[in-house]
Enzyme design. Structure first.
Site, PDB file in Angstrom:
ATOM      1  N   ASP A 171       0.851  -1.199   0.000  1.00  0.00           N
ATOM      2  CA  ASP A 171       0.000   0.000   0.000  1.00  0.00           C
ATOM      3  C   ASP A 171       0.889   1.253   0.000  1.00  0.00           C
ATOM      4  O   ASP A 171       0.584   2.250  -0.675  1.00  0.00           O
ATOM      5  CB  ASP A 171      -0.901  -0.034   1.247  1.00  0.00           C
ATOM      6  CG  ASP A 171      -2.186   0.778   1.077  1.00  0.00           C
ATOM      7  OD1 ASP A 171      -2.624   0.980  -0.068  1.00  0.00           O
ATOM      8  OD2 ASP A 171      -2.744   1.199   2.110  1.00  0.00           O
ATOM      9  N   HIS A 254      -4.796   2.004  -7.201  1.00  0.00           N
ATOM     10  CA  HIS A 254      -5.960   1.811  -6.330  1.00  0.00           C
ATOM     11  C   HIS A 254      -7.252   1.607  -7.121  1.00  0.00           C
ATOM     12  O   HIS A 254      -8.180   0.963  -6.631  1.00  0.00           O
ATOM     13  CB  HIS A 254      -6.093   2.964  -5.325  1.00  0.00           C
ATOM     14  CG  HIS A 254      -5.297   2.729  -4.081  1.00  0.00           C
ATOM     15  ND1 HIS A 254      -3.948   2.960  -4.028  1.00  0.00           N
ATOM     16  CD2 HIS A 254      -5.652   2.224  -2.866  1.00  0.00           C
ATOM     17  CE1 HIS A 254      -3.506   2.640  -2.816  1.00  0.00           C
ATOM     18  NE2 HIS A 254      -4.515   2.180  -2.095  1.00  0.00           N
ATOM     19  N   HIS A 257      -7.208  -1.972  -7.821  1.00  0.00           N
ATOM     20  CA  HIS A 257      -7.633  -2.642  -6.580  1.00  0.00           C
ATOM     21  C   HIS A 257      -9.155  -2.632  -6.466  1.00  0.00           C
ATOM     22  O   HIS A 257      -9.793  -3.660  -6.211  1.00  0.00           O
ATOM     23  CB  HIS A 257      -7.027  -1.955  -5.351  1.00  0.00           C
ATOM     24  CG  HIS A 257      -7.735  -2.280  -4.072  1.00  0.00           C
ATOM     25  ND1 HIS A 257      -8.912  -1.653  -3.689  1.00  0.00           N
ATOM     26  CD2 HIS A 257      -7.483  -3.199  -3.110  1.00  0.00           C
ATOM     27  CE1 HIS A 257      -9.339  -2.173  -2.547  1.00  0.00           C
ATOM     28  NE2 HIS A 257      -8.483  -3.112  -2.173  1.00  0.00           N
ATOM     29  N   HIS A 271      -6.067  -5.803   1.240  1.00  0.00           N
ATOM     30  CA  HIS A 271      -6.062  -4.559   0.466  1.00  0.00           C
ATOM     31  C   HIS A 271      -4.693  -4.385  -0.217  1.00  0.00           C
ATOM     32  O   HIS A 271      -4.610  -4.184  -1.419  1.00  0.00           O
ATOM     33  CB  HIS A 271      -6.356  -3.389   1.419  1.00  0.00           C
ATOM     34  CG  HIS A 271      -6.218  -2.038   0.805  1.00  0.00           C
ATOM     35  ND1 HIS A 271      -7.189  -1.475   0.017  1.00  0.00           N
ATOM     36  CD2 HIS A 271      -5.208  -1.128   0.861  1.00  0.00           C
ATOM     37  CE1 HIS A 271      -6.787  -0.279  -0.384  1.00  0.00           C
ATOM     38  NE2 HIS A 271      -5.589  -0.041   0.108  1.00  0.00           N
TER      39      HIS A 271
HETATM   40  N1  LIG Z   1      -9.408   5.181   4.755  1.00  0.00           N
HETATM   41  C1  LIG Z   1      -8.264   5.067   4.124  1.00  0.00           C
HETATM   42  O1  LIG Z   1      -7.580   6.048   3.907  1.00  0.00           O
HETATM   43  C2  LIG Z   1      -7.811   3.703   3.701  1.00  0.00           C
HETATM   44  C3  LIG Z   1      -6.539   3.532   3.163  1.00  0.00           C
HETATM   45  C4  LIG Z   1      -6.129   2.246   2.819  1.00  0.00           C
HETATM   46  C5  LIG Z   1      -6.981   1.160   3.031  1.00  0.00           C
HETATM   47  N2  LIG Z   1      -8.215   1.373   3.558  1.00  0.00           N
HETATM   48  C6  LIG Z   1      -9.151   0.262   3.813  1.00  0.00           C
HETATM   49  O2  LIG Z   1      -8.607  -0.571   4.828  1.00  0.00           O
HETATM   50  C7  LIG Z   1      -9.162  -1.872   4.680  1.00  0.00           C
HETATM   51  C8  LIG Z   1      -8.092  -2.918   4.733  1.00  0.00           C
HETATM   52  O3  LIG Z   1      -7.470  -2.887   5.964  1.00  0.00           O
HETATM   53  P1  LIG Z   1      -6.601  -4.126   6.510  1.00  0.00           P
HETATM   54  O4  LIG Z   1      -5.839  -4.710   5.385  1.00  0.00           O
HETATM   55  O5  LIG Z   1      -5.907  -3.648   7.715  1.00  0.00           O
HETATM   56  O6  LIG Z   1      -7.695  -5.227   6.856  1.00  0.00           O
HETATM   57  P2  LIG Z   1      -8.686  -5.373   8.094  1.00  0.00           P
HETATM   58  O7  LIG Z   1      -9.053  -4.083   8.680  1.00  0.00           O
HETATM   59  O8  LIG Z   1      -9.773  -6.256   7.613  1.00  0.00           O
HETATM   60  O9  LIG Z   1      -7.813  -6.167   9.191  1.00  0.00           O
HETATM   61  C9  LIG Z   1      -7.301  -7.428   8.860  1.00  0.00           C
HETATM   62  C10 LIG Z   1      -7.290  -8.364  10.038  1.00  0.00           C
HETATM   63  O10 LIG Z   1      -6.223  -8.036  10.918  1.00  0.00           O
HETATM   64  C11 LIG Z   1      -6.538  -8.563  12.168  1.00  0.00           C
HETATM   65  N3  LIG Z   1      -5.638  -7.945  13.151  1.00  0.00           N
HETATM   66  C12 LIG Z   1      -5.536  -6.636  13.468  1.00  0.00           C
HETATM   67  N4  LIG Z   1      -4.562  -6.444  14.361  1.00  0.00           N
HETATM   68  C13 LIG Z   1      -4.018  -7.650  14.645  1.00  0.00           C
HETATM   69  C14 LIG Z   1      -2.954  -8.097  15.465  1.00  0.00           C
HETATM   70  N5  LIG Z   1      -2.226  -7.236  16.190  1.00  0.00           N
HETATM   71  N6  LIG Z   1      -2.673  -9.410  15.466  1.00  0.00           N
HETATM   72  C15 LIG Z   1      -3.370 -10.283  14.733  1.00  0.00           C
HETATM   73  N7  LIG Z   1      -4.387  -9.928  13.911  1.00  0.00           N
HETATM   74  C16 LIG Z   1      -4.706  -8.612  13.868  1.00  0.00           C
HETATM   75  C17 LIG Z   1      -7.990  -8.227  12.316  1.00  0.00           C
HETATM   76  O11 LIG Z   1      -8.605  -9.102  13.221  1.00  0.00           O
HETATM   77  C18 LIG Z   1      -8.532  -8.408  10.905  1.00  0.00           C
HETATM   78  O12 LIG Z   1      -9.108  -9.670  10.754  1.00  0.00           O
HETATM   79  C19 LIG Z   1      -9.921  -1.877   3.373  1.00  0.00           C
HETATM   80  O13 LIG Z   1     -11.277  -1.709   3.666  1.00  0.00           O
HETATM   81  C20 LIG Z   1      -9.356  -0.661   2.656  1.00  0.00           C
HETATM   82  O14 LIG Z   1     -10.233  -0.137   1.701  1.00  0.00           O
HETATM   83  C21 LIG Z   1      -8.631   2.610   3.903  1.00  0.00           C
HETATM   84 ZN   LIG Z   2      -4.477   1.746  -0.123  1.00  0.00          ZN
END
Ligand SMILES: NC(=O)c1ccc[n+]([C@@H]2O[C@H](COP(=O)([O-])OP(=O)(O)OC[C@H]3O[C@@H](n4cnc5c(N)ncnc54)[C@H](O)[C@@H]3O)[C@@H](O)[C@H]2O)c1
Ligand SMILES: [Zn+2]
Length: 362
Positions: A171, A254, A257, A271
């Site tokens: 990312d 993105h 994506h 992501h």
């Molecule tokens: N708002 C923004 O600016 C922005 C930017 C980039 C991505 N996003 C969004 O973020 C999301 C993806 O986030 P992600 O990849 O973090 O996935 P996610 O939020 O689904 O988290 C992934 C998993 O990590 C686990 N987890 C968290 N902390 C942990 C730890 N310390 N130990 C073990 N497991 C842990 C959680 O239980 C979860 O199942 C998407 O929806 C994407 O569109 C938003």
């Molecule tokens: Zn991103």
């Protein structure tokens, strides 16, 4: 041209930073609603709660249902409003943080991001990505306000599965390639204004840190240890990527994506993993030379990031499927339009070429 640069009010990172949660939230709010999924609450819930309570912040914990969907946002908003809490704290990955931001937008008060993985650049931004309850991308939701505090505990982050950390590197790599494409095309940042020179340079620093420290940082996280490389890459994945993408703008990686989320088979990929495939697709669209693209692919392979559609779960995609992805990547409002004047055929063929080039370097 008007240029803008915005950021969260405060960023705190380091081993056991969670011990400072209470003292840093107390000036912002007397009460807090902390949300995290059951796995995250198991890891940080009790420590966060006792630290907040220890500093006089009346704390309620609510389990997050794992999708940043409108339904989940409405459910937690109702709770925040009933409780009248003055701060919403999101703990976890991008989805929990995006949900917490949306709840704060609805209910008011302060917003705190507590990323427990360095998996995305969501913690610092003033937007949420909203999905259907089935995990399909729906829309971006933009806010006037940034998080008041971002607190990243590197001991927690290094203790999480390395796959999340690798995904955050992807990312964050995209941040540089996209900000640079937007810069060259005189496109807009996320605030609809021109990107500052600072945003462009911070995005470049982000990429440099990843190339310099990425491999050793991933090894350290695989061993569950915190090193200065882990600190450097956490800062790149979280702070620099966040400031860089929002202030520098994003482009094709993105959008690819977002298009890929149309295919159910990609839903198990993170992501960052989908974004990684989007990076190579973007570089093909840019017409980068073979050596440049191979270098980026080889770095991805070294880190264990996916470079083919099969690695994302899509075996032998039909042309119709790829057309659907390409069309979604080009939907109105998609960030690809920020820097590229391309057709669905161009995007589909760039993905086919990226897949082919990736497959050859495995
Ligand atoms: N708002 C923004 O600016 C922005 C930017 C980039 C991505 N996003 C969004 O973020 C999301 C993806 O986030 P992600 O990849 O973090 O996935 P996610 O939020 O689904 O988290 C992934 C998993 O990590 C686990 N987890 C968290 N902390 C942990 C730890 N310390 N130990 C073990 N497991 C842990 C959680 O239980 C979860 O199942 C998407 O929806 C994407 O569109 C938003
Ligand atoms: Zn991103």
């Amino acid at each position: 041209m008007i240029r803008t640069f915005e950021s969260p009010a405060e960023y705190v990172q380091g081993r056991h930073a969670i011990d400072q949660l209470g003292e840093r939230v107390a000036p912002l709010a007397d009460s807090a609603l902390l949300i995290g999924d059951s796995d995250v609450l198991e890891i940080v819930g009790a420590d966060a709660e006792s630290n907040l309570e220890g500093h006089g912040v009346d704390t309620t914990i609510e389990e997050f249902g794992r999708e940043s969907s409108q339904v989940e946002i409405d459910r937690i908003t109702e709770l925040a409003e009933d409780l009248g809490t003055e701060a919403v704290i999101g703990a976890g990955g991008g989805k929990a943080l995006d949900t917490a931001k949306a709840v704060r937008e609805n209910a008011g008060g302060a917003m705190v991001s507590m990323p427990t993985i360095a998996s995305t650049d969501a913690p610092t931004s003033s937007l949420s990505v909203i999905y259907s309850e089935d995990g399909e991308f729906e829309r971006y939701w933009f806010y006037d306000d940034h998080p008041d505090l971002v607190l990243a505990d590197t001991a927690v982050i290094a203790g999480a599965p390395a796959r999340f950390f690798r995904s955050g590197i992807a990312d964050a790599m995209a941040t540089w390639f996209e900000a640079d494409a937007v810069h060259r095309a005189s496109g807009d940042n996320f605030f609809g204004e021109g990107p500052t020179r600072a945003a462009h340079r911070l995005s470049k620093l982000c990429y440099e840190l990843l190339r310099e420290h990425g491999a050793s940082a991933v090894e350290a996280v695989e061993a569950g240890i915190v090193t200065e490389s882990v600190e450097a890459v956490t800062e790149a994945n979280t702070l620099l990527s966040g400031l860089g993408f929002e202030n520098g703008g994003i482009a094709a990686a993105h959008s690819v994506h977002n298009g890929l989320t149309q295919l159910e088979a990609t839903h198990h990929a993170t992501h960052g993993e989908k974004v990684n495939f989007g990076i190579v697709s973007q570089l093909v669209l840019e017409g980068r030379d073979d050596a440049f693209i191979e270098d980026v692919i080889d770095f991805s392979v070294e880190l264990g990031l996916p470079v083919t559609l099969a690695e994302l779960g899509v075996e032998d995609p039909s042309t119709a499927d790829l057309d659907r992805v390409a069309e979604a990547a080009l939907a109105d409002g998609e960030t690809i339009h920020n820097a590229f004047d391309v057709t669905a055929d161009d995007v589909r063929d760039a993905m086919v070429a990226a897949d082919d080039l990736g497959g050859k370097r495995l």
